[in-house]
Design a protein around this motif. Structure first.
Motif, PDB file in Angstrom:
ATOM      1  N   ALA A 104       0.878  -1.264  -0.019  1.00  0.00           N
ATOM      2  CA  ALA A 104      -0.065  -0.152  -0.044  1.00  0.00           C
ATOM      3  C   ALA A 104       0.931   1.335   0.133  1.00  0.00           C
ATOM      4  O   ALA A 104       0.479   2.211  -0.606  1.00  0.00           O
ATOM      5  N   VAL A 105       1.731   1.335   0.668  1.00  0.00           N
ATOM      6  CA  VAL A 105       2.843   2.366   0.689  1.00  0.00           C
ATOM      7  C   VAL A 105       3.558   2.701  -0.558  1.00  0.00           C
ATOM      8  O   VAL A 105       3.609   3.822  -1.032  1.00  0.00           O
ATOM      9  N   MET A 106       3.717   1.651  -1.299  1.00  0.00           N
ATOM     10  CA  MET A 106       4.443   1.700  -2.646  1.00  0.00           C
ATOM     11  C   MET A 106       3.666   2.280  -3.511  1.00  0.00           C
ATOM     12  O   MET A 106       3.698   2.958  -4.459  1.00  0.00           O
ATOM     13  N   HIS A 219      11.077   0.692  -1.924  1.00  0.00           N
ATOM     14  CA  HIS A 219      10.478  -0.594  -1.957  1.00  0.00           C
ATOM     15  C   HIS A 219      11.367  -1.427  -0.980  1.00  0.00           C
ATOM     16  O   HIS A 219      10.847  -1.907   0.028  1.00  0.00           O
ATOM     17  N   ARG A 220      12.650  -1.301  -0.922  1.00  0.00           N
ATOM     18  CA  ARG A 220      13.685  -1.896  -0.122  1.00  0.00           C
ATOM     19  C   ARG A 220      13.605  -1.432   1.224  1.00  0.00           C
ATOM     20  O   ARG A 220      13.508  -2.213   2.310  1.00  0.00           O
ATOM     21  N   GLN A 221      13.240   0.078   1.536  1.00  0.00           N
ATOM     22  CA  GLN A 221      13.097   0.655   2.810  1.00  0.00           C
ATOM     23  C   GLN A 221      11.699   0.322   3.317  1.00  0.00           C
ATOM     24  O   GLN A 221      12.018  -0.034   4.378  1.00  0.00           O
ATOM     25  N   ALA A 222      10.768   0.087   2.622  1.00  0.00           N
ATOM     26  CA  ALA A 222       9.593  -0.158   3.154  1.00  0.00           C
ATOM     27  C   ALA A 222       9.450  -1.651   3.719  1.00  0.00           C
ATOM     28  O   ALA A 222       8.962  -2.071   4.938  1.00  0.00           O
ATOM     29  N   TYR A 223      10.111  -2.584   3.138  1.00  0.00           N
ATOM     30  CA  TYR A 223      10.160  -3.885   3.458  1.00  0.00           C
ATOM     31  C   TYR A 223      11.187  -3.845   4.878  1.00  0.00           C
ATOM     32  O   TYR A 223      10.950  -4.934   5.795  1.00  0.00           O
ATOM     33  N   SER A 224      12.294  -3.125   4.541  1.00  0.00           N
ATOM     34  CA  SER A 224      13.233  -3.099   5.892  1.00  0.00           C
ATOM     35  C   SER A 224      12.496  -2.717   7.019  1.00  0.00           C
ATOM     36  O   SER A 224      12.710  -3.207   8.253  1.00  0.00           O
TER      37      SER A 224
END
Length: 229
Positions: A104-106, A219-224
């Motif tokens: 949702a964030v992305m 995307h990487r930051q969101a999953y991190s």
């Protein structure tokens, strides 16, 4: 005689309709060059600003610091600065609301950048249809003036018994000037339109590439952030 066949002299001797055609073409030419100069400056600045921002972005600068810097001078941001600011702002907002839903964030961040991209491309493409219109219609406007002027010349020939070249040359010359002016207005407009279209496509490609690369980082930051929470 030489004064009579000068461009100004031929214009003054032309019929009202041919004069109107010539003045219209002159106005279109001036308008075309004004657009050409303005678009050249804008597109050149857009290309340079994109390169400068990409250099700064990939230099390892802290994204939060860069976002705050752009927020301070938000009204003067252009191009990639606007895309970055819109994407990061939406990312930060949605991260607080949906920290455990990276998708949702992305999606929200990417949509924000897409909207900004559309607005920026609309700015870059402004007035380009006008150049295309001038380039495509000016020769026909000039041709209309030429046909009308030559028609009047043949009517004048038919009204006298002994027509000479000296009698009909000014009328034909004034008619041909209309065609020349039509080409004079059209050729720069067509060349500029093709060049600017290529430049706009190039700028749009660089914007789109940045969006994809920036989205990958977010995307990487969101999953991190999700893993940490």
């Amino acid at each position: 005689m030489e004064a009579d066949i000068s461009i100004i002299g031929l214009f003054l001797q032309a019929s009202i309709l041919v004069k109107f055609v010539m003045l219209t073409l002159l106005g279109l030419s001036v308008m075309s060059w004004a657009v050409i100069i303005q678009r050249q400056r804008l597109l050149k600045a857009a290309k340079l600003n994109a390169l400068k921002f990409e250099d700064k972005f990939w230099s390892g600068v802290d994204l939060n610091k860069l976002y705050k810097e752009l927020s301070v001078r938000q009204d003067s941001n252009t191009g990639l600065e606007i895309l970055f600011h819109a994407g990061f702002k939406e990312y930060a907002r949605l991260s607080k609301l949906n920290s455990k839903v990276p998708e949702a964030v992305m999606d929200g961040s990417y949509r924000a950048m897409r909207v900004s991209l559309s607005r920026e491309m609309e700015k870059l493409e402004t007035h380009l249809p006008l150049l295309a219109t001038i380039g495509s219609t000016s020769p026909y406007i000039g041709l209309f003036g030429t046909v009308w002027g030559i028609m009047n010349s043949f009517i004048a020939i038919g009204a006298v018994e002994n027509a000479t070249l000296a009698m009909v040359a000014p009328g034909i010359a004034e008619a041909l000037i209309a065609t020349a002016m039509g080409l004079f207005a059209a050729i720069p407009a067509v060349i500029a339109y093709n060049r600017f279209t290529t430049l706009v496509d190039s700028v749009e490609m660089s914007y789109a590439n940045f969006m994809e690369e920036f989205s990958s980082i977010l995307h990487r930051q969101a999953y991190s952030d999700k893993d940490e929470s």
